[in-house]
Motif scaffolding. Structure first.
Motif, mmCIF file in Angstrom:
data_model
loop_
_atom_site.group_PDB
_atom_site.id
_atom_site.type_symbol
_atom_site.label_atom_id
_atom_site.label_comp_id
_atom_site.label_asym_id
_atom_site.label_seq_id
_atom_site.Cartn_x
_atom_site.Cartn_y
_atom_site.Cartn_z
ATOM 1 N N ASN A 105 45.564 30.988 25.230
ATOM 2 C CA ASN A 105 44.307 30.247 25.372
ATOM 3 C C ASN A 105 43.741 30.273 26.795
ATOM 4 N N GLY A 106 44.110 31.264 27.577
ATOM 5 C CA GLY A 106 43.577 31.411 28.926
ATOM 6 C C GLY A 106 44.474 30.868 30.017
ATOM 7 N N LEU A 107 45.504 30.132 29.651
ATOM 8 C CA LEU A 107 46.419 29.604 30.670
ATOM 9 C C LEU A 107 47.108 30.748 31.412
ATOM 10 N N ASP A 108 47.460 31.804 30.681
ATOM 11 C CA ASP A 108 48.070 32.974 31.323
ATOM 12 C C ASP A 108 47.114 33.591 32.344
ATOM 13 N N SER A 109 45.854 33.695 31.989
ATOM 14 C CA SER A 109 44.846 34.261 32.891
ATOM 15 C C SER A 109 44.689 33.391 34.135
ATOM 16 N N LEU A 110 44.592 32.086 33.920
ATOM 17 C CA LEU A 110 44.443 31.150 35.033
ATOM 18 C C LEU A 110 45.609 31.263 36.002
ATOM 19 N N LEU A 111 46.821 31.220 35.489
ATOM 20 C CA LEU A 111 47.995 31.273 36.364
ATOM 21 C C LEU A 111 48.091 32.612 37.093
ATOM 22 N N SER A 112 47.718 33.695 36.413
ATOM 23 C CA SER A 112 47.762 35.007 37.060
ATOM 24 C C SER A 112 46.792 35.089 38.234
ATOM 25 N N ILE A 113 45.627 34.468 38.102
ATOM 26 C CA ILE A 113 44.619 34.549 39.159
ATOM 27 C C ILE A 113 44.888 33.539 40.260
ATOM 28 N N VAL A 114 45.257 32.334 39.897
ATOM 29 C CA VAL A 114 45.375 31.268 40.892
ATOM 30 C C VAL A 114 46.636 31.398 41.760
ATOM 31 N N GLN A 115 47.670 32.046 41.261
ATOM 32 C CA GLN A 115 48.933 32.134 41.999
ATOM 33 C C GLN A 115 48.981 33.333 42.948
ATOM 34 N N MET A 116 47.986 33.453 43.820
ATOM 35 C CA MET A 116 47.966 34.537 44.797
ATOM 36 C C MET A 116 48.915 34.211 45.948
ATOM 37 N N PRO A 117 49.563 35.246 46.487
ATOM 38 C CA PRO A 117 50.434 34.995 47.643
ATOM 39 C C PRO A 117 49.592 34.632 48.863
ATOM 40 N N GLY A 118 50.153 33.844 49.757
ATOM 41 C CA GLY A 118 49.464 33.488 50.994
ATOM 42 C C GLY A 118 49.024 34.736 51.730
ATOM 43 N N GLY A 119 47.778 34.766 52.175
ATOM 44 C CA GLY A 119 47.260 35.899 52.925
ATOM 45 C C GLY A 119 46.252 36.734 52.156
ATOM 46 N N ILE A 120 46.196 36.589 50.845
ATOM 47 C CA ILE A 120 45.191 37.276 50.028
ATOM 48 C C ILE A 120 44.508 36.191 49.193
ATOM 49 N N ALA A 121 43.283 35.834 49.591
ATOM 50 C CA ALA A 121 42.594 34.710 48.955
ATOM 51 C C ALA A 121 41.729 35.155 47.785
ATOM 52 N N VAL A 122 41.814 34.399 46.699
ATOM 53 C CA VAL A 122 40.909 34.531 45.565
ATOM 54 C C VAL A 122 40.494 33.110 45.194
ATOM 55 N N GLY A 123 39.195 32.849 45.233
ATOM 56 C CA GLY A 123 38.695 31.554 44.789
ATOM 57 C C GLY A 123 38.714 31.543 43.273
ATOM 58 N N THR A 124 39.532 30.677 42.687
ATOM 59 C CA THR A 124 39.729 30.697 41.242
ATOM 60 C C THR A 124 38.940 29.572 40.585
ATOM 61 N N LEU A 125 38.213 29.918 39.531
ATOM 62 C CA LEU A 125 37.390 28.972 38.801
ATOM 63 C C LEU A 125 38.075 28.586 37.489
ATOM 64 N N ALA A 126 37.418 27.771 36.708
ATOM 65 C CA ALA A 126 37.957 27.300 35.435
ATOM 66 C C ALA A 126 38.028 28.438 34.410
ATOM 67 N N ILE A 127 38.783 28.200 33.366
ATOM 68 C CA ILE A 127 38.917 29.166 32.275
ATOM 69 C C ILE A 127 37.617 29.232 31.476
ATOM 70 N N GLY A 128 37.163 30.441 31.188
ATOM 71 C CA GLY A 128 36.070 30.658 30.240
ATOM 72 C C GLY A 128 34.671 30.425 30.762
ATOM 73 N N LYS A 129 33.796 29.949 29.873
ATOM 74 C CA LYS A 129 32.363 29.816 30.149
ATOM 75 C C LYS A 129 32.081 28.966 31.382
ATOM 76 N N ALA A 130 32.719 27.805 31.501
ATOM 77 C CA ALA A 130 32.473 26.938 32.657
ATOM 78 C C ALA A 130 32.843 27.653 33.955
ATOM 79 N N GLY A 131 33.950 28.364 33.948
ATOM 80 C CA GLY A 131 34.374 29.090 35.142
ATOM 81 C C GLY A 131 33.406 30.203 35.504
ATOM 82 N N ALA A 132 32.928 30.932 34.502
ATOM 83 C CA ALA A 132 31.968 32.011 34.763
ATOM 84 C C ALA A 132 30.646 31.442 35.276
#
Length: 163
Positions: free
Chosen positions: A94-121
């Protein structure tokens, strides 16, 4: 107009989510380009896209991906531009896998992570416009007007029973 935002996704099946980012960019008058650039199926294309983005005039990249969702992080590893990650809702988790894959970046490589799905887009499009608005007054004013209109809509319709 010269695209200022890159709107990329891992596959065409991500478009029903990512079109909400495109809609927001359209609404706010921010020029953008769209591409399917898979981290797993076309890694060379992904690296080339990310490495040349700034030289091509892009200021922000929005990357949508589902499942393993490596796209935003891999793009961020190849550019100094801001990268906004949109977790696409997956069938398996249900998108939890996607969220965790994007939000768990190692320190030093930043990705601003938004919500799952339509609201995030939607919010990725808005946030990209806010970033562009730091140097483009027209876009900044469009964001300000959007927010004022949002507020006024609530003030004009305080009773949830009113249709």
């Amino acid at each position: 107009m010269q695209p200022l935002v890159g709107l990329i996704m891992g596959s065409k099946s991500d478009w029903p989510t990512m079109e909400h980012a495109a809609d927001m960019l359209d609404k706010l008058g921010v020029p953008y380009e769209t591409r399917v650039v898979s981290a797993h199926r076309t890694p060379d294309l992904l690296f080339d896209y990310a490495k040349t983005a700034a030289d091509r005039g892009l200021k922000v990249i929005i990357g949508g991906a589902g499942g393993a969702a490596h796209l935003p992080g891999m793009v961020a590893s190849q550019t100094s531009l801001p990268v906004l990650g949109v977790p696409v809702q997956s069938k398996a988790l249900n998108g939890l896998d996607s969220l965790l894959s994007i939000v768990q970046m190692p320190g030093g490589i930043a990705v601003g992570t938004l919500a799952i799905g339509k609201a995030g887009a939607t919010n990725a499009g808005l946030l990209a416009a806010q970033i562009v608005g730091t140097f483009d007054d027209k876009v900044r004013h469009a964001v300000e007007d959007f927010r004022k209109n949002q507020t006024q809509t609530i003030l004009d319709n305080p009773d949830p029973r009113d249709q």
